[in-house]
Write an enzyme that holds these catalytic residues in place. Structure first.
Site, PDB file in Angstrom:
ATOM      1  N   HIS A  62       0.849  -1.194   0.000  1.00 53.40           N
ATOM      2  CA  HIS A  62       0.000   0.000   0.000  1.00 53.40           C
ATOM      3  C   HIS A  62       0.890   1.252   0.000  1.00 53.40           C
ATOM      4  O   HIS A  62       1.947   1.257   0.642  1.00 53.40           O
ATOM      5  CB  HIS A  62      -0.879  -0.014   1.259  1.00 53.40           C
ATOM      6  CG  HIS A  62      -2.030   0.932   1.218  1.00 53.40           C
ATOM      7  ND1 HIS A  62      -1.888   2.294   1.176  1.00 53.40           N
ATOM      8  CD2 HIS A  62      -3.363   0.696   1.217  1.00 53.40           C
ATOM      9  CE1 HIS A  62      -3.089   2.859   1.172  1.00 53.40           C
ATOM     10  NE2 HIS A  62      -3.996   1.933   1.187  1.00 53.40           N
ATOM     11  N   GLY A 106       0.428  -5.049   1.816  1.00 53.21           N
ATOM     12  CA  GLY A 106      -0.824  -5.350   1.115  1.00 53.21           C
ATOM     13  C   GLY A 106      -0.602  -6.070  -0.193  1.00 53.21           C
ATOM     14  O   GLY A 106      -1.462  -6.817  -0.659  1.00 53.21           O
ATOM     15  N   TYR A 136      -4.094  -5.016  10.881  1.00 48.48           N
ATOM     16  CA  TYR A 136      -4.626  -5.569   9.626  1.00 48.48           C
ATOM     17  C   TYR A 136      -6.132  -5.826   9.716  1.00 48.48           C
ATOM     18  O   TYR A 136      -6.774  -5.457  10.716  1.00 48.48           O
ATOM     19  CB  TYR A 136      -3.835  -6.830   9.230  1.00 48.48           C
ATOM     20  CG  TYR A 136      -3.695  -6.876   7.726  1.00 48.48           C
ATOM     21  CD1 TYR A 136      -2.934  -5.901   7.068  1.00 48.48           C
ATOM     22  CD2 TYR A 136      -4.350  -7.800   6.960  1.00 48.48           C
ATOM     23  CE1 TYR A 136      -2.853  -5.881   5.684  1.00 48.48           C
ATOM     24  CE2 TYR A 136      -4.269  -7.784   5.566  1.00 48.48           C
ATOM     25  CZ  TYR A 136      -3.515  -6.819   4.944  1.00 48.48           C
ATOM     26  OH  TYR A 136      -3.440  -6.789   3.580  1.00 48.48           O
TER      27      TYR A 136
END
Ligand code: YXS
Length: 270
Positions: A62, A106, A136
């Site tokens: 990410h 991610g 998470y």
């Protein structure tokens, strides 16, 4: 940011933002999602998700610059990276992650959400929310638990240490590993040619059943779901989360000071 190329009924989606280590920014995720839609519209029998690498990085996960600092859930159902992960699981066409290099955060969840992974011997896989103070999310944790088993999944999440390609092969996370030069032939021979020969409608029905069976294999009573959300919101609106992001961007080690008991204050223990 993405090159989409359909060759003999296979849609190759290549991430081309290597200068930004293919960080899964909102824009990159949206472009990959468009590639998935194109693969379905063009009646492809498989999707291959690959990347142009820089410094040996397949994807750095990410985009940390895009993590919210206003108390919003960084991994909410509707964030682009999560929508991409859902689309990869929902498209009724086999999606193969073709990994040459290191995969982080991610992007590791994205690979695990693909139907199969082929990797070069220099590939590694790391899930790193604990390094950044991120709690998470349940669907992501489920991906790791289902694919790796609880112990290996906990080790990956708690230590944030990379798994080598061979370790990932041994735990069944990766389907095939080969030297980088041999990977294209392995992909064609072991996966794409059989997929081109087999019945795509049967495969679509089978993949859709896999999706439902894994999606509904766990049911939590509503109050447990609310408790789970309470833990997560305490973390992503807390101090460690902000410290994790700032320390990464300022290129210094994080100074995490939040305590486990902050999550379970005495008045809430029963
Ligand atoms: O200094 P500049 O401006 O050139 O920028 C540096 C890094 O800040 C930047 N960069 C990133 N920017 C945004 N988001 C990222 N995920 C990210 N990763 C890196 O890219 C420039 C080059 O980075 P540098 O100097 O560290 O390169 P390197 O070759 O020494 O190391 C490559 C990595 C990938 C090993 C290293 O950059 C790294 O460890 N990156 C963070 C990997 C990671 O933990 N990703 C998780 C992101 S958060 C996420 O995916 C989920 C929300 S979660 O955390 O829950 O899994």
């Amino acid at each position: 940011m993405v090159n989409i190329n359909i060759v003999d009924r296979v849609c190759f989606i290549e991430m081309q933002n290597a200068k930004k280590l293919n960080c899964l920014s909102d824009e990159l995720c949206s472009e990959i999602r468009a590639g998935l839609r194109k693969a379905f519209d063009e009646e492809c029998c498989a999707v291959v998700l690959k990347a142009q690498t820089r410094n040996g990085v397949w994807s750095a996960g990410h985009d940390i610059h895009e993590l919210p600092l206003d108390g919003q859930d960084p991994l909410a159902f509707n964030v682009p990276m999560e929508k991409l992960i859902h689309d990869v699981q929902d498209i009724p066409i086999p999606v193969i992650a073709y990994v040459e290099g290191t995969v982080w955060g991610g992007a590791c969840d994205l690979c695990l959400s693909c139907d199969m992974i082929v990797a070069s011997t220099n590939a590694t896989f790391a899930i790193t929310p604990a390094k950044i103070g991120i709690p998470y999310n349940a669907s992501g944790i489920m991906h790791f638990m289902c694919q790796l088993g609880p112990n290996k999944a906990r080790e990956m999440f708690f230590t944030a240490q990379p798994l080598t390609a061979l370790e990932a092969l041994n735990v069944g996370m990766v389907n095939h590993v080969a030297e980088i030069d041999a990977l294209p032939a392995l992909l064609e021979e072991k996966m794409l040619n059989p997929l081109r020969r087999n019945s795509i409608i049967a495969i679509s029905a089978i993949k859709s059943q896999f999706r439902l069976l894994t999606k509904y294999s766990v049911s939590l009573p509503p109050e447990e779901l609310e408790r789970l959300h309470g833990w997560r919101s305490k973390v992503y609106s807390g101090r460690d989360y902000k410290e994790g992001i700032s320390s990464f961007l300022e290129k210094r080690s994080p100074n995490f000071i939040s305590k486990s008991k902050d999550l379970f204050p005495p008045e809430e223990q029963h």
